[in-house]
Each structure stands twice: as C-alpha cells, then as structure tokens.
Design a protein around this motif. Sequence first.
Motif, mmCIF file in Angstrom:
data_model
loop_
_atom_site.group_PDB
_atom_site.id
_atom_site.type_symbol
_atom_site.label_atom_id
_atom_site.label_comp_id
_atom_site.label_asym_id
_atom_site.label_seq_id
_atom_site.Cartn_x
_atom_site.Cartn_y
_atom_site.Cartn_z
ATOM 1 N N LYS A 116 0.747 -1.310 -0.036
ATOM 2 C CA LYS A 116 0.105 0.024 -0.054
ATOM 3 C C LYS A 116 0.895 1.394 0.037
ATOM 4 O O LYS A 116 0.531 2.191 -0.895
ATOM 5 C CB LYS A 116 -0.925 -0.155 1.153
ATOM 6 C CG LYS A 116 -2.063 -1.037 1.173
ATOM 7 C CD LYS A 116 -2.781 -1.090 2.596
ATOM 8 C CE LYS A 116 -4.051 -1.791 2.535
ATOM 9 N NZ LYS A 116 -4.772 -1.929 3.900
ATOM 10 N N GLU A 117 2.010 1.237 0.775
ATOM 11 C CA GLU A 117 2.765 2.371 0.933
ATOM 12 C C GLU A 117 3.551 2.740 -0.334
ATOM 13 O O GLU A 117 3.524 3.864 -0.886
ATOM 14 C CB GLU A 117 3.805 2.104 2.033
ATOM 15 C CG GLU A 117 4.853 3.369 2.105
ATOM 16 C CD GLU A 117 4.240 4.555 2.928
ATOM 17 O OE1 GLU A 117 4.542 5.407 2.950
ATOM 18 O OE2 GLU A 117 3.133 4.388 3.682
ATOM 19 N N ALA A 118 3.841 1.532 -1.094
ATOM 20 C CA ALA A 118 4.537 1.730 -2.295
ATOM 21 C C ALA A 118 3.760 2.231 -3.445
ATOM 22 O O ALA A 118 4.012 3.078 -4.154
ATOM 23 C CB ALA A 118 5.253 0.542 -2.536
ATOM 24 N N ALA A 119 2.541 1.629 -3.398
ATOM 25 C CA ALA A 119 1.682 2.029 -4.666
ATOM 26 C C ALA A 119 0.952 3.545 -4.221
ATOM 27 O O ALA A 119 0.885 4.363 -5.342
ATOM 28 C CB ALA A 119 0.505 1.120 -4.339
ATOM 29 N N GLY A 120 0.932 3.706 -3.027
ATOM 30 C CA GLY A 120 0.319 5.230 -2.707
ATOM 31 C C GLY A 120 1.522 6.205 -3.158
ATOM 32 O O GLY A 120 1.127 7.103 -3.947
ATOM 33 N N LYS A 187 -10.499 12.484 -19.111
ATOM 34 C CA LYS A 187 -9.526 12.367 -18.166
ATOM 35 C C LYS A 187 -8.753 11.109 -18.767
ATOM 36 O O LYS A 187 -8.771 10.241 -19.450
ATOM 37 C CB LYS A 187 -10.108 11.863 -16.864
ATOM 38 C CG LYS A 187 -11.248 12.838 -16.671
ATOM 39 C CD LYS A 187 -10.699 14.199 -16.153
ATOM 40 C CE LYS A 187 -12.145 15.103 -15.428
ATOM 41 N NZ LYS A 187 -11.750 16.395 -15.057
ATOM 42 N N ILE A 188 -7.346 11.182 -18.059
ATOM 43 C CA ILE A 188 -6.666 9.943 -17.948
ATOM 44 C C ILE A 188 -6.885 8.947 -16.945
ATOM 45 O O ILE A 188 -7.112 9.638 -15.814
ATOM 46 C CB ILE A 188 -5.110 10.184 -18.126
ATOM 47 C CG1 ILE A 188 -4.673 10.786 -19.522
ATOM 48 C CG2 ILE A 188 -4.203 9.078 -17.701
ATOM 49 C CD1 ILE A 188 -3.348 11.156 -19.469
ATOM 50 N N VAL A 189 -7.131 7.883 -16.925
ATOM 51 C CA VAL A 189 -7.465 7.032 -15.717
ATOM 52 C C VAL A 189 -6.248 6.239 -15.467
ATOM 53 O O VAL A 189 -5.517 5.481 -16.190
ATOM 54 C CB VAL A 189 -8.528 5.905 -16.102
ATOM 55 C CG1 VAL A 189 -8.922 4.884 -14.968
ATOM 56 C CG2 VAL A 189 -9.857 6.728 -16.605
ATOM 57 N N LEU A 190 -5.781 6.596 -14.170
ATOM 58 C CA LEU A 190 -4.718 5.751 -13.536
ATOM 59 C C LEU A 190 -5.002 4.592 -12.428
ATOM 60 O O LEU A 190 -5.845 4.569 -11.776
ATOM 61 C CB LEU A 190 -4.016 6.817 -12.678
ATOM 62 C CG LEU A 190 -2.679 6.219 -11.903
ATOM 63 C CD1 LEU A 190 -1.676 5.508 -12.976
ATOM 64 C CD2 LEU A 190 -2.082 7.303 -11.030
ATOM 65 N N LEU A 191 -4.605 3.340 -12.961
ATOM 66 C CA LEU A 191 -5.025 2.203 -12.294
ATOM 67 C C LEU A 191 -3.763 1.524 -11.494
ATOM 68 O O LEU A 191 -2.663 1.447 -11.857
ATOM 69 C CB LEU A 191 -5.249 1.067 -12.908
ATOM 70 C CG LEU A 191 -6.587 1.306 -13.859
ATOM 71 C CD1 LEU A 191 -7.025 0.134 -14.673
ATOM 72 C CD2 LEU A 191 -7.868 1.693 -12.961
ATOM 73 N N SER A 192 -3.703 1.484 -10.070
ATOM 74 C CA SER A 192 -2.518 0.821 -9.380
ATOM 75 C C SER A 192 -2.798 -0.733 -9.186
ATOM 76 O O SER A 192 -3.935 -1.226 -9.493
ATOM 77 C CB SER A 192 -2.636 1.302 -7.831
ATOM 78 O OG SER A 192 -2.293 2.829 -8.019
ATOM 79 N N PRO A 193 -1.840 -1.599 -8.875
ATOM 80 C CA PRO A 193 -1.867 -2.865 -8.673
ATOM 81 C C PRO A 193 -2.511 -3.211 -7.321
ATOM 82 O O PRO A 193 -1.859 -3.867 -6.773
ATOM 83 C CB PRO A 193 -0.089 -3.362 -8.669
ATOM 84 C CG PRO A 193 0.337 -2.137 -8.314
ATOM 85 C CD PRO A 193 -0.465 -0.851 -8.614
ATOM 86 N N LEU A 194 -3.588 -2.723 -7.158
ATOM 87 C CA LEU A 194 -4.428 -3.218 -5.839
ATOM 88 C C LEU A 194 -5.892 -3.367 -6.493
ATOM 89 O O LEU A 194 -6.330 -2.666 -7.238
ATOM 90 C CB LEU A 194 -4.091 -2.014 -4.962
ATOM 91 C CG LEU A 194 -3.097 -1.990 -4.292
ATOM 92 C CD1 LEU A 194 -2.973 -0.576 -3.375
ATOM 93 C CD2 LEU A 194 -2.763 -3.033 -3.287
ATOM 94 N N GLY A 195 -6.424 -4.312 -5.803
ATOM 95 C CA GLY A 195 -7.859 -4.475 -5.811
ATOM 96 C C GLY A 195 -8.443 -4.679 -4.588
ATOM 97 O O GLY A 195 -7.964 -5.101 -3.501
ATOM 98 N N PHE A 196 -9.771 -4.613 -4.663
ATOM 99 C CA PHE A 196 -10.559 -4.513 -3.336
ATOM 100 C C PHE A 196 -11.827 -5.472 -3.567
ATOM 101 O O PHE A 196 -12.473 -5.461 -4.569
ATOM 102 C CB PHE A 196 -11.073 -2.958 -3.171
ATOM 103 C CG PHE A 196 -9.892 -2.004 -3.034
ATOM 104 C CD1 PHE A 196 -9.023 -1.712 -2.284
ATOM 105 C CD2 PHE A 196 -9.772 -1.330 -4.495
ATOM 106 C CE1 PHE A 196 -8.060 -0.857 -2.029
ATOM 107 C CE2 PHE A 196 -8.716 -0.384 -4.544
ATOM 108 C CZ PHE A 196 -7.698 -0.303 -3.331
#
Length: 456
Positions: A116-120, A187-196
């Motif tokens: 989480k820290e790295a992705a944030g 907009k540009i959409v930004l996705l991180s390698p996290l899922g919920f």
Amino acid sequence: MFEPTLMLTHSTPPIEDKEIAAHQAQFVQWLRSVAPYIHAFRNKTFVVAFGGELVMAGGLDSLIQDVALLRAMGMDIVLVHGSRPQVEEQMRLRQIESHFSEQMRITDAAALEAVKEAAGELRLDIEASISQGLPNTPMGNARISVVSGNFVTGHPVGILDGIDFQHTGVVRKIDAESIRMSLNSGKIVLLSPLGFSPTGQAFNLTMEDVASAAAIALRAEKLIFITEAPGILNEKNELQRELTLEDAQRIQTIGQLDHDSEFYLKYAVRACRAGVSRSHIVPFTLDGSMLLELFSHDGVGTMISYENIESLREATVDDVGSILQLIEPLEQNGTLIKRDRHQLERDINHFSVIEHDKRLFGCAALYSYPTDQIGEMACLIVDSEAQSAGDGERLLHHIEQRARAHGLEHLFVLTTRAEHWFLKRGFKKASVDDLPAERRRLYNWQRRSLVLIKKL
C-alpha cells in the motif's frame, strides 16, 4: 541600408539556409508520414502499463510527456503502474523478509502495508508528473486531469499446493463503465496494482494482470507494456518485431524465454485472445520507445496481434488514392512516368499491394503478353519508411507467382534507376528488340529506360 538584403534574395542561398530548408522538408515529410496513424488511433483506447523499474530508472517524466502527446492526438489513455522494486524497498525499510512461490509474492499483513505504501507513493508521483505544465516544455499547455479510484475488484489467489498466498490476489472485475465515463470526459485513468473486495479487503495484484484485464474489459485497441525487457527474442537473440497470436502461443510452449519476457508475453497473449487488437512489449531503456513503436513501420519492440497484420493482396479501387500517394514522389523525381487517377482506376486489376496495419506500404503491377509468354512488372514501389523490411522482395516474388499462374515464362522490367537491384535478383540485361511487339511500339525513347528480363 536595405540594398544588401535585396541583393541577397537574388543570390545563391548560403549553406546554412539550405541545411535549414532540408531540415524543414524532413520534418514536414515525417509529420505527414505519421498522419495516417493519428487518424487511425483517434478516439481509440490505449492501456499503457509500466513497472516500477521505469520509475526507479528516472523515466517517468519522459513517459508522461509521451502519454500527454497521445492524449492531445485524441487517444483515450488508461495508465497502469507496477511497484515491485518500490515494494522491495519498503520491505527492507521495515526489515520484512520477502517470500515467493509460483513466481508470486506471498502477501501477509505486514507485506500488504508495504504494498500500500509503495503504491500510494507511486500514484502521487505519477499524478504530480501529469500535472506539470511549465511553458517551453513538452507538458506546456497540456492541462491533463487524471482520475484514480476503486475501479478494480479483486479476490484472493487462495491456497495453492498447500501454500496460503493470503493478501495476494487476482483481478475479478474491472469497472469499465466508470472508467469509460472518465475517459469520455477527457481524463486519463490511473490504475494501481491493488484490488478491493466487496467486504472491504485489499489485495496485492500484478500490474500485468490489471493491465490485461482493463484492456479486455474496455475493448481497447492496444495494450502496451513498457518494460525492462527489450521485447521477445528468438533463439538467436534477435528481436521478434511481430508475432501472430499463433506464433506467440507456440513460443510459450517452447519455454525458451526468460522469466520477465515470459510473464509479459503471457498477459499480452491473454489480451489478444480476448479481443484486444494489438499487444506491444517495448523497452523503457529507449527514450520515446512507445512513440517509435506506434508511429513507425517496424517499431522498436514486439507486437502481438490476433492475426497477421501484414497482407500482400490484389488491389481494389479503394486502394487508388493510397497508390497515387506512393507514386507521386517518384513521378516528381522522374523515376516513374506520370499516371492519372483515371488511368490507375482502369488498370487497378493489374496491381498488387502490401498492406501493413491497414496502411499501404508498397505496390507493383503485372501486364501480361500471353502471345509472347512474357509479362511486364511495372510500378514496383515501396515506401521509404519500409524499404529495409524486405517488402520489395515480397512484391517481386508475388508478381513472379502471378506471372507463372498466367502461363508466362519470362518477366521484364523497364528501369532508369534500379538496375542493380534487379540484376541481383536474377534479371539480365536485354534490349528494346527483346520486348513484345506491342510493348516495343510504346517504348519511350526519350526516357531510354534499361530493359531487364528474367526467366521464370
């Protein structure tokens, strides 16, 4: 005081002016050459995925500048970032040991906090880079907005071979409708390698899984992996610039690739199998690699497509405009005689063309003289951008096949500038007297073209 200036306008331009003019002409020619790609890609969705390795190497700002350029051209962009080296750094800072199995991280509660820290941190760095707008920089006047959020639903990998992967997950669903709404608003959409999950849990996902799932859900035109790998290499360590889906799957079964290339190829194939038109694997070590891959004939990485993107086929009336564009520069420099549209439309059945990704890069025509069992290959042209790709050889071979199918035994060409190219490919010098009588009557004695003949 103005007299010297008036005199200069009537004298030979200085060398530096000629160099400026040549540079300007080259720039205009390049800009025109990329125009067909821009027209084809406008309003199409590109999913651009890159690992944390690119950020560690200092390539983020350059990539964002290229992404901003694509957005300005009218492409819809979804960015997906990875964070593996940043996660490792967080793990070291927290003195937590990494554990892997099946080439996946086992994400316990402590490791999840590092993820989480790295992705944030990465997400904030990317958003800051996109927000740049300094004058006299590639981001000047860009004014791009970026959106990120809970667009990815994940679920746990679970227990594999007795090993509990805990908070390591895979993509379950992409909220394509919400992403599409953001794209439609510019907009540009930004996705991180996290899922919920619906229960509020977070899962550590791979960038490749998120990117391929997003490309499939959005029915993207392209999935582009910008990676530490140069692309897909063959057994001779040569770059495979284009692979059909069938070829890519065959390479997977052989198992000759390094881990990183194999992993990228796996998800590129997955996307193409599910309907994504093209997947690309390009190196981030080459500045502007994404632009070079998208806007040049051969590209700089590996492209995987559902079907062979290059076709050599017979021309139709719809190709007349493109053939005229190919012919025009050679007509202007005297290499070819001028053909008008009406003449070309009348003769279109004689032409064959090479088409690469819906753009014509070459043509040639066959005119038969069955009484003499000989044919003329005329108007052999390959776009300057593709002349090193072997398209001329393919066109020649195709025309030879057509000639044999017509029962012809010889093939001749008339040329003023390409004598050596044909001599290397089996043609022999001949004379006007060796031409069929009908063609001999039409010979242009002012051009004095060389006659070359090949036995089929």
